[in-house]
Design an enzyme around this catalytic site. Structure first.
Site, PDB file in Angstrom:
ATOM      1  N   HIS A   1       3.081   3.436  -9.003  1.00  0.00           N
ATOM      2  CA  HIS A   1       2.954   2.007  -9.312  1.00  0.00           C
ATOM      3  C   HIS A   1       4.234   1.472  -9.963  1.00  0.00           C
ATOM      4  CE1 HIS A   1      -1.126   2.101  -8.035  1.00  0.00           C
ATOM      5  NE2 HIS A   1      -1.583   2.785  -9.068  1.00  0.00           N
TER       6      HIS A   1
ATOM      7  N   LEU B   1      12.064 -20.322  -3.553  1.00  0.00           N
ATOM      8  CA  LEU B   1      11.068 -19.397  -3.027  1.00  0.00           C
ATOM      9  C   LEU B   1       9.808 -19.524  -3.863  1.00  0.00           C
ATOM     10  CD1 LEU B   1      10.178 -16.852  -1.318  1.00  0.00           C
ATOM     11  CD2 LEU B   1      11.113 -15.471  -3.192  1.00  0.00           C
TER      12      LEU B   1
ATOM     13  N   ASP C   1       0.831  -1.200   0.000  1.00  0.00           N
ATOM     14  CA  ASP C   1       0.000   0.000   0.000  1.00  0.00           C
ATOM     15  C   ASP C   1       0.865   1.250   0.000  1.00  0.00           C
ATOM     16  OD1 ASP C   1      -2.368   1.412   0.039  1.00  0.00           O
ATOM     17  OD2 ASP C   1      -2.576   1.325   2.211  1.00  0.00           O
TER      18      ASP C   1
END
Length: 248
Positions: free
Chosen positions: A45, A139, A28
């Site tokens: 962004h 991962l 956020d």
């Protein structure tokens, strides 16, 4: 009883040096980052994508097993069409630019949420990326797209209701394990640590079931400024906590 003995089998109980197996992040603050710099929201962004790259690399180096990122919620469709188009374009670019690196560095890509609403070319790109990286084990990078925790639970409820109505399961046998086996996160380790950036202190419909016993950490850092150091601080904070799971 100490924290280790109180925790479910195989779940990190906290303590100095303990690394969470599964970390999730609500990314956020991109818009506020851009606004502070008098830039368009898309600039935030774009900078956020750089934070994703740095955080994924750091997670692999720290030994975190699963990193789940809240990239696009089911409520994000309410945003202006131009911003949604920018986000979809950035997602395409991320997959195109980062896939070789993810594959080379042992990262397995997994998508949760309902991506059928996305353009077919993007769905194909995501499916191909998941297939290409399916054997990687260093991962697991989980990207939540058109995801909502309430919708996820409702979908599971419908599946179980249909099965019960069809006589394939007895309703009285429905338990937490049956629900977890049908969640989007099935077969992933339990969520240990959920981080939200930007100073907001709410879950925003993210991993509602999975967060039942997760450690929650809310940081003021805006997502574009997040990276290896911030993730290390979060892991250190996790290590200082005593996870009791209802015990003493």
């Amino acid at each position: 009883m100490n924290a280790a003995s109180a925790s479910p089998a195989g779940v990190p109980a906290g303590g100095a040096g303990v690394v969470p197996r599964h970390v999730a992040i609500i990314m956020d603050g991109n818009g506020r980052w851009a606004k502070k710099r008098h830039l368009p929201r898309v600039a935030g962004h774009r900078k956020g994508v750089e934070a994703v790259r740095a955080t994924v690399e750091a997670a692999g180096e720290m030994g975190i097993g699963v990193l789940t990122l809240y990239a696009f919620s089911s409520e994000n469709w309410r945003r202006p069409a131009a911003e949604i188009a920018d986000l979809m374009g950035l997602l395409r670019r991320y997959i195109r630019d980062e896939l070789d690196s993810l594959a080379r560095n042992g990262v397995k890509l997994r998508i949760i949420g309902d991506i059928t609403r996305f353009d077919r070319d993007l769905v194909t790109m995501l499916e191909d990326a998941c297939t290409r990286t399916a054997r990687n084990e260093r991962l697991t990078l989980v990207i939540a797209l058109n995801y909502g925790g309430q919708d996820e639970i409702a979908r599971v409820a419908r599946q179980l209701a249909v099965a019960a109505a069809g006589g394939t399961i007895d309703p009285v046998t429905i338990d937490a394990a049956m629900i977890e086996d049908r969640l989007d996160t099935a077969a992933l380790p339990p969520l240990d640590l959920l981080i939200r950036t930007s100073g907001e202190r709410r879950l925003s419909n993210f991993l509602l079931w999975q967060a039942a016993y997760a450690e929650l950490l809310f940081v003021d850092t805006l997502w574009p400024d997040f990276g290896a150091a911030a993730l290390a601080d979060a892991v250190a904070d996790f290590g200082r906590r005593n996870r009791r799971y209802g015990g003493l």
